[in-house]
Design an enzyme around this catalytic site. Structure first.
Site, mmCIF file in Angstrom:
data_model
loop_
_atom_site.group_PDB
_atom_site.id
_atom_site.type_symbol
_atom_site.label_atom_id
_atom_site.label_comp_id
_atom_site.label_asym_id
_atom_site.label_seq_id
_atom_site.Cartn_x
_atom_site.Cartn_y
_atom_site.Cartn_z
ATOM 1 N N HIS A 119 0.844 -1.379 0.095
ATOM 2 C CA HIS A 119 0.303 0.182 -0.050
ATOM 3 C C HIS A 119 0.384 0.856 -0.235
ATOM 4 O O HIS A 119 1.549 1.981 1.328
ATOM 5 C CB HIS A 119 -0.869 -0.311 1.079
ATOM 6 N N HIS A 148 -6.103 0.083 5.635
ATOM 7 C CA HIS A 148 -5.313 1.015 7.023
ATOM 8 C C HIS A 148 -6.538 1.009 7.740
ATOM 9 O O HIS A 148 -7.108 2.030 7.949
ATOM 10 C CB HIS A 148 -5.113 1.933 6.518
ATOM 11 N N ASN A 157 -4.511 5.828 -7.698
ATOM 12 C CA ASN A 157 -5.866 7.245 -7.668
ATOM 13 C C ASN A 157 -4.422 8.505 -8.143
ATOM 14 O O ASN A 157 -4.302 9.541 -7.319
ATOM 15 C CB ASN A 157 -6.023 7.678 -5.861
ATOM 16 N N ASP A 165 -8.350 2.975 -3.814
ATOM 17 C CA ASP A 165 -8.097 3.333 -2.518
ATOM 18 C C ASP A 165 -8.040 5.327 -1.941
ATOM 19 O O ASP A 165 -7.205 6.671 -3.291
ATOM 20 C CB ASP A 165 -6.592 3.506 -2.022
ATOM 21 N N HIS A 201 2.011 5.102 -2.105
ATOM 22 C CA HIS A 201 1.828 5.902 -3.059
ATOM 23 C C HIS A 201 2.945 6.846 -3.747
ATOM 24 O O HIS A 201 3.527 7.327 -3.130
ATOM 25 C CB HIS A 201 0.210 7.330 -2.015
ATOM 26 N N ASP A 230 1.338 2.520 3.885
ATOM 27 C CA ASP A 230 0.426 3.799 3.518
ATOM 28 C C ASP A 230 0.923 4.925 3.264
ATOM 29 O O ASP A 230 0.866 5.968 3.217
ATOM 30 C CB ASP A 230 -1.310 4.173 3.755
ATOM 31 N N ARG A 247 2.708 8.733 -6.285
ATOM 32 C CA ARG A 247 1.564 9.998 -6.875
ATOM 33 C C ARG A 247 1.681 10.288 -8.455
ATOM 34 O O ARG A 247 2.483 11.186 -8.857
ATOM 35 C CB ARG A 247 2.606 11.403 -6.899
#
Length: 750
Positions: free
Chosen positions: A387, A558, A421, A478, A389, A631, A391
């Site tokens: 999990h 999470h 995302n 997510d 990110h 996360d 970006r």
């Protein structure tokens, strides 16, 4: 247009606007401007003399306004003033017009220029407010024309460019928050010397910026004479080419691409390149020659982007392009902790051709092998974070795949699973393949999920089968809950058919007054509102039952609520294929951290009570929670410096995760180190249908070597990530990582 009166006194300006009916128009704007200094920009462009002023408006004014910006030197401070003042004026004017009628519907642009040359433009369309879309067009054209000072970080322009891509979502509040986030101290123009660099690109959609150091006063547009080669490179200089978008940098020492924000230090190329030359980074501290894309010296571990020196070395032809790397690494005397083979003993490991060739005791050291003395250290399978990110694409000023992977390697991770995302979202094969290809250059295993719904809107399913066939390892929206049960059930059924997991963000907005902080004593103290644990509990209950009904393999992401832990526990007893992940911050901190760490303790779902934290740990101990993830959510310093209600949620977590697992779970005796490795390596891999890492003969050589009790201090300047938004800065933690080895190669060494 009505009458405009301009009064200047003590470097202050007040403006009164009256309609043809002599009605005062927009008192709010007049009050705003009466307190606005002339320095920088104002919301009008005024041409004045002793006889009064002249103003252009309509199409002519719009074109004149754009012409003024053409080739102007505008630093970040000036741009922030421009944004703030024009947004305030425009939003105030629009609010007035909507309340009292569109008395200024004929006004497209007011253009005013003062004798000192300070300027700004107010653009207002005949079509009306339209949620700011007209202003998006204007800003987009400005971004293509202006210059910034030499060596400026132009990520603030890249960020605005990304915002402008979705005018339908734009509001004055969003533009105002952006303006606040980029505000920096004014540039001292007196000390800067003019320099000129030109950027050319073959990609017409890429934002093009030219850079020149700003003069003391704003000047007329500069027409530059440059010798541009067919390659798009400024003649006579070395430059860097972005490996992502292909844009050439403006300066040889640029760190980030001005086109897409990707890191450039691994992409140095010369205008004339010898195909037999390999570019190396030589460490100034120890002299070791590293690969050109290395972030840390492989010999001494020093960060290379600060002290590395580029050098070229001749390399030999190799007719066999598919030849295996025959380098050998021998790890001596480490304590092997392997949850797959259940090994916990001291032994040696031989790595050759990217796999573990042998394990045992007192193995012979081969001639020419690299020897790692692991006595007193833990040797474990490489960690897997399912999990993160990164970006990229869309928000690379926060993080990109290259820097995210560097942070992962420094944290002991050899595999990561990125969330979908991004912008654009990973709802199509083109974006998926972009991430996969860029991930292949990092040295670790970068895996990618696809979104469940198109554009993360929760309405229409993506082509799940096509994305699965293209390599998506799972599905998730997510960051956004899927509120439509029909859509979610269909997604679960399809995921079960494809035998891929589906991961869910569980927050019902109905029970959230303001996100990021628990709805409890801290939110009450701050008068913030907060997010109730009920927001998570009702979604977890619904989705556990839907998982039981559809047979889908579901991950509750999470988890933060003690009640939700109990719901998952019950669902597992009922036979649902439900899994849950917990983050180090949720089992280490409580809502009280918001009072101490501010926005760096703001996250979704929020930190909750001590009772919730204890129940999360109980869930980890009994297997209800079977994965620890970070996360990893990097944000810029400017974003996290906003007020609590305006700052984004999330923290950077890859580089502190293992240490917090040891500090919060192992050292207090909640779980063993073996169990921690299971939660951070074996279980995440199995959930995503991967073969878990193991320290056994023939297994892939993905390893982490660390000192379980060895202390280190979290420092902002030491992060390999672009971001440092962590509440743990300054903490002394155990579990210092010495080496991360991925596919038989050292990708991090302290």
């Amino acid at each position: 247009m009505g009458k405009v009166k301009v009064v200047s006194k003590n470097n202050q300006v007040s403006v009164k606007v009256k309609s043809t009916k002599d009605e005062q128009l927009n008192q709010n704007m007049a009050e705003l401007l009466s307190n606005t200094a002339v320095e920088g920009f104002l919301p009008f462009h005024i041409v004045s003399d002793n006889n009064g002023f002249t103003a252009e408006y309509g199409t002519a004014g719009y074109e004149t306004a754009k012409e003024f910006f053409k080739n102007r030197v505008i630093d970040q401070h000036t741009f922030s003033v421009f944004m703030k003042s024009s947004v305030n004026a425009l939003s105030g004017m629009s609010a007035y017009n909507m309340e009292y009628g569109n008395v200024m519907v004929s006004l497209d642009t007011v253009l005013i220029e003062s004798a000192t040359g300070k300027a700004l433009y107010l653009y207002y369309p005949a079509t009306g407010y339209n949620n700011g879309e007209f202003y998006n067009v204007f800003l987009d054209e400005i971004l293509r024309m202006i210059r910034t000072p030499m060596n400026s970080d132009v990520s603030f322009m890249v960020r605005l460019k990304e915002l402008l891509k979705q005018p339908e979502n734009m509001t004055w509040n969003i533009l105002g928050e952006y303006a606040d986030s980029i505000d920096v101290p004014a540039v001292n123009r007196e000390s800067m010397q003019p320099q000129v660099h030109v950027v050319q690109t073959q990609q017409p959609e890429t934002v093009q910026f030219t850079h020149q150091a700003p003069p003391v006063m704003y000047t007329a547009p500069v027409q530059m004479q440059t010798d541009i080669q067919n390659t798009g490179c400024v003649s006579g200089g070395d430059d860097k080419i972005c490996p992502v978008c292909g844009m050439r940098s403006t300066t040889p020492d640029a760190v980030f691409c001005i086109g897409c924000g990707s890191r450039l230090e691994s992409a140095m190329q010369f205008s004339v390149k010898n195909e037999q030359t390999e570019i190396k980074k030589r460490c100034n501290k120890c002299g070791f020659s590293n690969n050109s894309d290395a972030l840390f010296c492989s010999e001494c571990g020093t960060k290379l982007e600060d002290i590395g020196v580029l050098e070229s070395t001749e390399i030999q032809d190799n007719d066999d392009n598919n030849a295996k790397d025959t380098s050998v690494i021998i790890i001596k005397g480490g304590r092997v902790v392997d949850p797959v083979s259940k090994t916990d003993e001291i032994m040696d490991i031989i790595i050759k051709n990217n796999i573990i060739e042998e394990t045992g005791y007192n193995l012979n050291v081969m001639e020419g092998a690299e020897v790692i003395n692991a006595e007193g250290l833990i040797v474990a399978p490489g960690l897997m974070d399912t999990h993160v990110h990164f970006r990229d694409p869309g928000f690379t000023y926060k993080e990109d795949i290259i820097t995210g992977a560097a942070a992962a390697a420094k944290g002991g991770f050899t595999s990561v699973v990125c969330m979908a995302n991004t912008k654009p979202a990973v709802d199509n094969i083109e974006t998926l393949e972009y991430i996969q290809k860029k991930g292949e250059t990092t040295g670790i295993h970068v895996l990618q999920t696809a979104s469940v719904t198109k554009e993360l809107k929760g309405v229409e399913l993506v082509d799940m089968e096509a994305l699965a066939n293209a390599g998506a390892v799972g599905f998730t929206d997510d960051g956004i809950p899927i509120m439509n049960e029909h859509v979610l059930v269909e997604a679960m059924k399809k995921a079960a058919e494809l035998d891929l997991p589906i991961s869910l963000h569980e927050e019902d907005p109905e029970f959230i007054i303001r996100p990021g902080v628990n709805q409890g004593k801290v939110a009450e103290q701050l008068e913030y509102g907060g997010a109730s644990a009920t927001a998570e509990d009702v979604m977890v209950a619904r989705d556990c039952i839907l998982a039981l009904h559809t047979g889908a393999s579901v991950c509750i992401q999470h988890i933060s609520s003690g009640n939700s832990v109990e719901i998952v526990r019950t669902a597992k007893k009922l036979g649902a294929d439900v899994h849950a992940e917990a983050t180090p911050h949720h089992f280490t901190l409580t809502e009280d951290a918001v009072l101490k760490y501010g926005t760096n303790a703001r996250m979704n779902p929020p930190l909750r009570t001590e009772e919730d934290r204890i129940k999360i740990i109980e869930g980890i101990k009994d297997g209800t929670i079977d994965m620890i993830v970070t996360d990893h959510a990097p944000h810029s310093d400017e974003e996290k410096a906003r007020p609590l209600e305006n700052a984004p949620s999330g923290i950077t977590g890859l580089e502190t995760s293992l240490a917090l697992g040891i500090k919060s779970l192992v050292e207090p005796g909640h779980i063993s180190l073996m169990k921690l490795m299971e939660l951070m390596s074996k279980n995440p891999a199995e959930f995503y249908r991967m073969i878990p890492g193991s320290i056994t003969k023939g297994a892939a050589a993905d390893l982490v070597i660390f000192g379980e009790k060895e202390l280190w201090t979290v420092r902002k300047e030491d992060f390999a990530s672009k971001a440092s938004n962590s509440p743990f800065i300054g903490w002394e933690l155990p579990g210092k990582i010495h080496y991360t080895i991925s596919s038989g190669k050292i990708v991090y060494q302290r």
